[in-house]
Design an enzyme around this catalytic site. Structure first.
Site, short mmCIF file in Angstrom:
data_model
loop_
_atom_site.label_atom_id
_atom_site.label_comp_id
_atom_site.label_asym_id
_atom_site.label_seq_id
_atom_site.Cartn_x
_atom_site.Cartn_y
_atom_site.Cartn_z
N GLY A 12 -49.39 -62.80 -15.37
CA GLY A 12 -48.08 -62.91 -14.74
C GLY A 12 -47.93 -64.02 -13.72
O GLY A 12 -48.23 -65.19 -13.98
N ASP A 32 -59.64 -61.61 -9.83
CA ASP A 32 -58.90 -60.54 -10.52
C ASP A 32 -59.91 -59.50 -10.99
O ASP A 32 -61.12 -59.70 -10.86
CB ASP A 32 -58.10 -61.12 -11.71
CG ASP A 32 -56.87 -60.28 -12.04
OD1 ASP A 32 -57.01 -59.06 -12.26
OD2 ASP A 32 -55.77 -60.85 -12.08
N ASP A 41 -62.60 -55.72 -7.62
CA ASP A 41 -61.59 -54.68 -7.51
C ASP A 41 -61.08 -54.65 -6.07
O ASP A 41 -61.78 -54.18 -5.16
CB ASP A 41 -62.20 -53.33 -7.90
CG ASP A 41 -61.19 -52.20 -7.77
OD1 ASP A 41 -60.03 -52.46 -7.38
OD2 ASP A 41 -61.57 -51.04 -8.06
N GLY A 71 -51.46 -57.36 -7.55
CA GLY A 71 -50.73 -56.17 -7.15
C GLY A 71 -50.56 -55.19 -8.29
O GLY A 71 -50.63 -55.56 -9.46
N SER A 113 -42.22 -58.87 -2.12
CA SER A 113 -41.26 -58.52 -3.18
C SER A 113 -39.87 -58.34 -2.57
O SER A 113 -39.73 -58.01 -1.38
CB SER A 113 -41.68 -57.20 -3.83
OG SER A 113 -40.67 -56.73 -4.70
N TYR A 151 -44.79 -48.60 -3.31
CA TYR A 151 -44.64 -50.03 -3.62
C TYR A 151 -43.75 -50.71 -2.56
O TYR A 151 -44.09 -51.75 -2.01
CB TYR A 151 -44.03 -50.18 -5.02
CG TYR A 151 -43.96 -51.61 -5.50
CD1 TYR A 151 -45.05 -52.22 -6.12
CD2 TYR A 151 -42.79 -52.37 -5.33
CE1 TYR A 151 -44.98 -53.53 -6.55
CE2 TYR A 151 -42.73 -53.68 -5.76
CZ TYR A 151 -43.82 -54.26 -6.38
OH TYR A 151 -43.76 -55.57 -6.80
N LYS A 155 -45.05 -53.48 0.20
CA LYS A 155 -44.50 -54.84 0.16
C LYS A 155 -43.79 -55.20 1.47
O LYS A 155 -43.84 -56.34 1.92
CB LYS A 155 -43.55 -54.99 -1.03
CG LYS A 155 -44.27 -54.97 -2.38
CD LYS A 155 -45.25 -56.12 -2.52
CE LYS A 155 -45.86 -56.23 -3.90
NZ LYS A 155 -46.83 -57.32 -4.01
P1 NAD Z 1 -49.07 -58.44 -13.48
O1 NAD Z 1 -49.34 -56.99 -13.71
O2 NAD Z 1 -48.73 -59.30 -14.63
O3 NAD Z 1 -50.29 -59.09 -12.69
C1 NAD Z 1 -50.90 -58.44 -11.62
C2 NAD Z 1 -52.34 -58.89 -11.54
O4 NAD Z 1 -52.95 -58.23 -10.42
C3 NAD Z 1 -53.14 -58.50 -12.79
O5 NAD Z 1 -53.87 -59.60 -13.32
C4 NAD Z 1 -54.06 -57.40 -12.29
O6 NAD Z 1 -55.31 -57.32 -12.98
C5 NAD Z 1 -54.24 -57.79 -10.82
N1 NAD Z 1 -54.69 -56.63 -10.06
C6 NAD Z 1 -54.13 -55.41 -10.00
N2 NAD Z 1 -54.91 -54.57 -9.34
C7 NAD Z 1 -56.00 -55.26 -8.94
C8 NAD Z 1 -57.19 -54.92 -8.24
N3 NAD Z 1 -57.44 -53.67 -7.83
N4 NAD Z 1 -58.11 -55.89 -8.02
C9 NAD Z 1 -57.90 -57.15 -8.47
N5 NAD Z 1 -56.81 -57.52 -9.16
C10 NAD Z 1 -55.86 -56.59 -9.40
O7 NAD Z 1 -47.89 -58.45 -12.43
P2 NAD Z 1 -47.00 -59.64 -11.85
O8 NAD Z 1 -45.60 -59.32 -12.16
O9 NAD Z 1 -47.55 -60.96 -12.17
O10 NAD Z 1 -47.18 -59.36 -10.28
C11 NAD Z 1 -47.88 -60.24 -9.42
C12 NAD Z 1 -47.47 -59.90 -8.00
O11 NAD Z 1 -46.07 -60.14 -7.85
C13 NAD Z 1 -47.68 -58.44 -7.62
O12 NAD Z 1 -48.14 -58.35 -6.30
C14 NAD Z 1 -46.28 -57.86 -7.75
O13 NAD Z 1 -46.11 -56.73 -6.95
C15 NAD Z 1 -45.44 -59.02 -7.31
N6 NAD Z 1 -44.06 -58.98 -7.75
C16 NAD Z 1 -43.74 -59.02 -9.09
C17 NAD Z 1 -42.39 -58.98 -9.46
C18 NAD Z 1 -41.96 -59.02 -10.90
O14 NAD Z 1 -40.75 -58.83 -11.17
N7 NAD Z 1 -42.82 -59.27 -11.85
C19 NAD Z 1 -41.39 -58.90 -8.47
C20 NAD Z 1 -41.76 -58.86 -7.15
C21 NAD Z 1 -43.09 -58.92 -6.78
#
Ligand code: NAD
Length: 253
Positions: A12, A32, A41, A71, A113, A151, A155
């Site tokens: 992502g 990651d 982790d 996240g 977020s 969440y 955030k």
């Molecule tokens: P995603 O699920 O595609 O990617 C999240 C990444 O975080 C994954 O690669 C996962 O393995 C890693 N992760 C999770 N838990 C972990 C842990 N315990 N240790 C190490 N790595 C860990 O999600 P995304 O949408 O790319 O989200 C990325 C960030 O953006 C997050 O913090 C999310 O809350 C934030 N965010 C996303 C959105 C959205 O609409 N996608 C909106 C606001 C904020």
């Protein structure tokens, strides 16, 4: 060449940020759970410590950028959300602060977020525990709670933690900012849209630009904040949300 740590680099937004930094010639150290230079982790104190130690050794103790992006989503378990989205994020920032202070025009970005703006759903006692760095208490408070308030609270706490660090980090010459993405096309959004409970809320969210954002749009925002064009931007929460926060709270600046 810039040495930049990116957490959540396997998917992502983190993957898009890492990709954009690589294109710009940076050396990216991804962290990651899997598919990264450093597998760790971040829900566990030991995993955070190992990640910091490993990153410091790969970067020879000198970093120019850190992006704390890893996240869990609101569909995950509430205590794990607090541990990863707040305590994991802050541990990486704080653990790499000294290395950043030795870097060239150093800057860090925490991915918060738009959820941080949903103040009525913030669990204030848990927010206070986060800002007091009391992980056990924050987890205990959220034990019976749904993932959504966890969440939102994590955030909001992360964005406030960034602002609270502005003075100390600024004096060290490190710029630190937060980004508040809105609805972005990533695997997390796919999962949210597959669960009606979450999909309904996302569909009803007003987005003045009337479209979902791309992961690349956040990569651009983050690279701006890390780079020379943002040389006087410090301690801000920059919403990159198609205007949703302005719609929800037009007078909140
Ligand atoms: P995603 O699920 O595609 O990617 C999240 C990444 O975080 C994954 O690669 C996962 O393995 C890693 N992760 C999770 N838990 C972990 C842990 N315990 N240790 C190490 N790595 C860990 O999600 P995304 O949408 O790319 O989200 C990325 C960030 O953006 C997050 O913090 C999310 O809350 C934030 N965010 C996303 C959105 C959205 O609409 N996608 C909106 C606001 C904020």
């Amino acid at each position: 060449m810039k040495n930049v740590v990116v957490t959540g680099s396997a998917s992502g937004l983190g993957a898009a940020i890492a990709g954009r930094l690589l294109q710009q010639g940076a050396r990216v150290i991804g962290i990651d759970r899997h598919d990264a230079e450093i597998a760790a982790d971040l829900s566990q104190a030991t995993g955070r410590d190992e990640a910091v130690e490993h990153a410091l050794s790969l970067a020879d103790g000198v970093l120019d950028g850190v992006v704390s992006c890893a996240g869990l989503g609101p569909y995950d378990e509430s205590q794990a959300i607090m541990s990863v989205n707040y305590f994991g994020a802050v541990a990486i920032l704080d653990g790499l602060k000294d290395a950043l202070s030795r870097g060239h025009n150093p800057a860090a970005v925490a991915i918060s977020s738009l959820a941080a703006a949903v103040k009525p759903m913030v669990v204030s006692e848990c927010l206070a525990a986060c800002l007091d760095d009391d992980e056990a208490k924050a987890r205990e408070i959220m034990k019976e709670q749904d993932g959504n308030p966890a969440y939102i609270t994590a955030k909001r706490a992360l964005a406030q933690a960034v602002r609270r660090r502005a003075t100390e980090w600024g004096q060290l010459g490190i710029r630190l900012n937060a980004v508040g993405p809105g609805t972005m096309q990533t695997p997390m959004l796919d999962r949210l849209m597959s669960e009606e409970k979450h999909a309904a809320g996302i569909r009803s969210l007003p987005v003045p630009l009337n479209r979902v954002g791309s992961a690349d749009a956040i990569a651009g925002t983050v690279c701006f904040l890390l780079g020379p064009d943002a040389s006087y931007v410090h301690g801000v929460m920059l919403y990159a949300d198609g205007g949703s926060q302005a719609f929800l709270a037009p007078d909140d600046i």
